[in-house]
Scaffold this motif. Structure first.
Motif, mmCIF file in Angstrom:
data_model
loop_
_atom_site.group_PDB
_atom_site.id
_atom_site.type_symbol
_atom_site.label_atom_id
_atom_site.label_comp_id
_atom_site.label_asym_id
_atom_site.label_seq_id
_atom_site.Cartn_x
_atom_site.Cartn_y
_atom_site.Cartn_z
ATOM 1 N N LEU A 61 47.657 41.869 52.849
ATOM 2 C CA LEU A 61 48.231 42.725 51.805
ATOM 3 C C LEU A 61 49.644 43.170 52.176
ATOM 4 O O LEU A 61 50.564 43.164 51.344
ATOM 5 C CB LEU A 61 47.331 43.940 51.568
ATOM 6 N N TYR A 62 49.835 43.537 53.427
ATOM 7 C CA TYR A 62 51.166 43.975 53.872
ATOM 8 C C TYR A 62 52.151 42.797 53.875
ATOM 9 O O TYR A 62 53.326 42.957 53.524
ATOM 10 C CB TYR A 62 51.081 44.604 55.256
ATOM 11 N N ALA A 63 51.689 41.629 54.277
ATOM 12 C CA ALA A 63 52.570 40.458 54.261
ATOM 13 C C ALA A 63 53.020 40.150 52.837
ATOM 14 O O ALA A 63 54.199 39.832 52.592
ATOM 15 C CB ALA A 63 51.852 39.252 54.862
ATOM 16 N N LEU A 64 52.100 40.257 51.894
ATOM 17 C CA LEU A 64 52.448 40.013 50.489
ATOM 18 C C LEU A 64 53.448 41.052 49.981
ATOM 19 O O LEU A 64 54.346 40.739 49.193
ATOM 20 C CB LEU A 64 51.187 40.027 49.630
ATOM 21 N N SER A 65 53.295 42.287 50.444
ATOM 22 C CA SER A 65 54.227 43.326 50.004
ATOM 23 C C SER A 65 55.640 43.043 50.504
ATOM 24 O O SER A 65 56.627 43.311 49.812
ATOM 25 C CB SER A 65 53.753 44.711 50.466
ATOM 26 N N ILE A 66 55.748 42.500 51.714
ATOM 27 C CA ILE A 66 57.062 42.114 52.228
ATOM 28 C C ILE A 66 57.662 41.018 51.355
ATOM 29 O O ILE A 66 58.830 41.081 50.960
ATOM 30 C CB ILE A 66 56.953 41.610 53.686
ATOM 31 N N PHE A 98 45.048 29.167 47.145
ATOM 32 C CA PHE A 98 44.340 27.903 46.957
ATOM 33 C C PHE A 98 42.844 28.133 46.774
ATOM 34 O O PHE A 98 42.247 28.969 47.454
ATOM 35 C CB PHE A 98 44.606 26.978 48.148
ATOM 36 N N ARG A 99 42.289 27.382 45.836
ATOM 37 C CA ARG A 99 40.858 27.494 45.548
ATOM 38 C C ARG A 99 40.063 27.248 46.831
ATOM 39 O O ARG A 99 40.304 26.290 47.551
ATOM 40 C CB ARG A 99 40.462 26.470 44.477
ATOM 41 N N GLY A 100 39.114 28.130 47.099
ATOM 42 C CA GLY A 100 38.346 28.059 48.333
ATOM 43 C C GLY A 100 38.911 28.939 49.433
ATOM 44 O O GLY A 100 38.257 29.167 50.448
ATOM 45 N N GLY A 101 40.139 29.437 49.232
ATOM 46 C CA GLY A 101 40.766 30.277 50.251
ATOM 47 C C GLY A 101 40.164 31.668 50.294
ATOM 48 O O GLY A 101 39.638 32.171 49.304
ATOM 49 N N TYR A 102 40.249 32.272 51.447
ATOM 50 C CA TYR A 102 39.787 33.659 51.622
ATOM 51 C C TYR A 102 40.792 34.373 52.514
ATOM 52 O O TYR A 102 41.035 33.964 53.650
ATOM 53 C CB TYR A 102 38.401 33.703 52.268
ATOM 54 N N HIS A 103 41.373 35.445 51.964
ATOM 55 C CA HIS A 103 42.380 36.205 52.704
ATOM 56 C C HIS A 103 42.015 37.684 52.810
ATOM 57 O O HIS A 103 42.875 38.507 53.099
ATOM 58 C CB HIS A 103 43.745 36.027 52.039
ATOM 59 N N GLY A 104 40.730 38.004 52.563
ATOM 60 C CA GLY A 104 40.282 39.379 52.693
ATOM 61 C C GLY A 104 39.342 39.777 51.570
ATOM 62 O O GLY A 104 39.139 39.035 50.600
ATOM 63 N N GLY A 105 38.776 40.967 51.709
ATOM 64 C CA GLY A 105 37.779 41.436 50.762
ATOM 65 C C GLY A 105 38.256 41.519 49.331
ATOM 66 O O GLY A 105 37.460 41.402 48.391
ATOM 67 N N VAL A 106 39.555 41.737 49.125
ATOM 68 C CA VAL A 106 40.101 41.809 47.761
ATOM 69 C C VAL A 106 41.117 40.701 47.534
ATOM 70 O O VAL A 106 41.987 40.801 46.667
ATOM 71 C CB VAL A 106 40.742 43.192 47.494
ATOM 72 N N LEU A 107 40.982 39.636 48.337
ATOM 73 C CA LEU A 107 41.894 38.492 48.237
ATOM 74 C C LEU A 107 41.099 37.200 48.403
ATOM 75 O O LEU A 107 41.376 36.373 49.264
ATOM 76 C CB LEU A 107 42.984 38.573 49.313
ATOM 77 N N HIS A 120 36.193 30.521 43.814
ATOM 78 C CA HIS A 120 36.117 29.748 42.566
ATOM 79 C C HIS A 120 37.255 30.142 41.640
ATOM 80 O O HIS A 120 37.090 30.236 40.430
ATOM 81 C CB HIS A 120 34.773 29.978 41.884
ATOM 82 N N GLY A 121 38.417 30.379 42.207
ATOM 83 C CA GLY A 121 39.543 30.886 41.437
ATOM 84 C C GLY A 121 39.851 32.301 41.896
ATOM 85 O O GLY A 121 39.573 32.675 43.036
ATOM 86 N N VAL A 122 40.393 33.110 41.007
ATOM 87 C CA VAL A 122 40.738 34.495 41.351
ATOM 88 C C VAL A 122 39.467 35.340 41.383
ATOM 89 O O VAL A 122 38.725 35.397 40.401
ATOM 90 C CB VAL A 122 41.738 35.081 40.336
ATOM 91 N N GLY A 123 39.192 35.997 42.517
ATOM 92 C CA GLY A 123 37.991 36.802 42.655
ATOM 93 C C GLY A 123 37.959 37.966 41.679
ATOM 94 O O GLY A 123 38.999 38.522 41.313
ATOM 95 N N ALA A 124 36.750 38.336 41.256
ATOM 96 C CA ALA A 124 36.591 39.396 40.254
ATOM 97 C C ALA A 124 37.136 40.735 40.736
ATOM 98 O O ALA A 124 37.540 41.573 39.925
ATOM 99 C CB ALA A 124 35.120 39.529 39.881
ATOM 100 N N ASN A 125 37.147 40.961 42.052
ATOM 101 C CA ASN A 125 37.638 42.236 42.586
ATOM 102 C C ASN A 125 39.005 42.099 43.243
ATOM 103 O O ASN A 125 39.432 42.974 43.999
ATOM 104 C CB ASN A 125 36.630 42.815 43.586
ATOM 105 N N ASN A 126 39.710 41.006 42.962
ATOM 106 C CA ASN A 126 41.021 40.813 43.583
ATOM 107 C C ASN A 126 42.060 41.812 43.082
ATOM 108 O O ASN A 126 42.034 42.203 41.911
ATOM 109 C CB ASN A 126 41.550 39.398 43.287
ATOM 110 N N VAL A 127 42.968 42.186 43.969
ATOM 111 C CA VAL A 127 44.105 43.005 43.559
ATOM 112 C C VAL A 127 45.122 42.115 42.848
ATOM 113 O O VAL A 127 45.195 40.913 43.092
ATOM 114 C CB VAL A 127 44.764 43.699 44.768
ATOM 115 N N ASP A 128 45.914 42.725 41.965
ATOM 116 C CA ASP A 128 47.013 42.011 41.288
ATOM 117 C C ASP A 128 46.537 40.702 40.657
ATOM 118 O O ASP A 128 47.175 39.654 40.805
ATOM 119 C CB ASP A 128 48.155 41.705 42.273
#
Length: 447
Positions: A163-168, A181-190, A194-202
């Protein structure tokens, strides 16, 4: 009166028909029936875990506070761990092949970590709420190991680091959209399983591309001028341990630079796979790198860093710097407990691939982290689309129950992550168990 004449041919045909009917209805196994039987044995063998789950369900939704650890009909409840073994509340012992989803690299009773914890409690104190020397020491070690990390900051998890890296990236570029990328995981809200997670930020700012597809990535950059960053794992961890192809990863680096976007390499999981992470193994030059998991030595940990001119966004000496808070960002205990297993992991993966060849079982990964898949097409190499289209959920669960019954603790999704204490004997024992599963369920495993 008509007389029915029965020949020997008629009798033989009738016998054959009855035999085939019996075999079809009684002898040929199905994944559903085998799974039903396995669940029954599991429930009978683990009454303590069932009771613990029911009690927890009165306090937490589903008795759970970390979704990935839940499994049906109820999860195993662990009581303690020692070295690379676990014991559940029913007294069963397991060889730990989960390794806390790659974060538990050091096992459950590492002597160096125990001594460090005691020393920190007794001499330094746990969390001072001020600058301290351990921050500098750990930052120095990380920068030496990852030369492209010129400046860095600590936080509490890989999720926070990303999240902080994205803010930069958004501050520096003045743009909003991010390619993941589909299948990627960058955290609980990232998450992008199967696409954009239902609880993703932004959620409106994400562009989701296909992993290892260079042509699609080029087209996405060409049709979107507002791309602030590309975030990627060099091996998709939660997405099935799919390795990134070198040409694909290099194309990300090239296209990000060409379009003035920030290349963020998520090494939260993969930094343990090479002394300089997969960026060092593959010669990649990310603008920003994120770290976490095992680097905390079992404690909450995250870090983000990269080019000095980018990290200045978080320099509090600058009038327009971004705020960065977190009570435990520089916990002395985490800083102090921070410290190659991968050859053994490569050997395990190669042996598993050898014994499973020609079946629906397919193994992907890098070094000591891998995932065991069950794909109807048995195809290699595996793409994220293959996992979506061809995964056999029943076989995957059946394999998990097989491992649990035999004392091997793996993730239900098939993830295997070796601990430092894992031995060649452990690997051989696990391979033998996998061979047993293949032998027992050969018919079900034929592509």
């Amino acid at each position: 009166m008509a007389t029915l004449v029965t020949t020997s041919v008629d009798v033989d045909h009738a016998k054959t028909t009855r035999a085939l009917t019996y075999i079809t209805s009684r002898s040929v196994p199905t994944a559903e029936n085998e799974l039903k039987a396995a669940i029954g044995r599991y429930a009978s063998a683990n009454p303590g875990s069932k009771a613990a789950h029911l009690a927890a369900a009165e306090l937490m939704p589903g008795g759970n506070t970390r979704s990935v650890l839940y499994n049906d009909p109820f999860p195993i409840c662990m009581e303690r761990g020692q070295d690379h073994s676990l014991w559940d509340v029913d007294g069963h012992k397991y060889l730990d092949l989960v390794g806390e989803m790659t974060a538990g690299l050091y096992g459950h009773s590492n002597e160096v970590l125990q001594e460090t914890m005691a020393s920190t409690f007794n001499k330094t104190g746990m969390s001072l709420g001020a600058h301290h020397l351990e921050e500098q020491k750990l930052a120095t070690i990380i920068r030496e190991r990852f030369p492209l990390i010129e400046h860095l900051r600590f936080c509490n998890s890989g999720t926070e680091a990303n999240l902080y890296a994205l803010s930069i990236a958004r501050k520096v570029t003045g743009k909003r959209k991010v390619i993941a990328f589909r299948g990627g995981y960058h955290g609980g809200v990232l998450g992008f399983a199967h696409g954009v997670g239902a609880n993703n930020v932004d959620s409106a700012d994400w562009l989701v591309a296909t992993y290892n597809d260079i042509a699609q990535l080029r087209a996405m950059f060409s049709s979107n001028e507002d791309v602030a960053a590309v975030i990627v794992e060099a091996m998709q961890g939660a997405g099935g341990c799919l390795p990134g192809e070198i040409e694909f990863l290099q194309a990300i680096e090239e296209l990000a630079s060409k379009h003035n976007a920030i290349f963020i390499l998520d090494e939260v999981m993969t930094s343990r796979l090479h002394p300089a992470g997969l960026q060092g193994k593959y010669g990649l030059r990310p603008d920003l790198t994120t770290l976490g998991k095992y680097m905390g030595g079992g404690f909450a940990f995250g870090a983000f860093g990269g080019r000095r001119d980018l990290l200045v966004s978080y320099d509090p000496r600058q009038s327009l710097s971004l705020p960065h808070s977190g009570t435990f960002n520089n916990s002395t205990l985490t800083m102090a407990t921070n410290l190659n297993l991968n050859a053994l992991g490569d050997d395990l993966r190669e042996r598993l691939q050898a014994v499973s060849g020609g079946t629906k079982m397919v193994i992907t990964g890098v070094g000591a982290v891998m995932t065991i898949h069950f794909l109807e097409n048995g195809k290699i190499p595996v793409r994220s689309d293959d996992i979506d289209k061809f995964s056999n959920a029943n076989l995957k669960k059946l394999f998990w129950f097989w491992c649990i019954e035999r004392g091997f603790w793996i993730a239900e999704r098939g993830l295997v992550s070796l601990l430092l204490q894992t031995t060649e004997k452990d690997v051989s024992t696990f391979v033998n168990a996998v061979e047993g599963f293949i032998s027992r369920h050969r018919i079900l495993l034929e592509p």
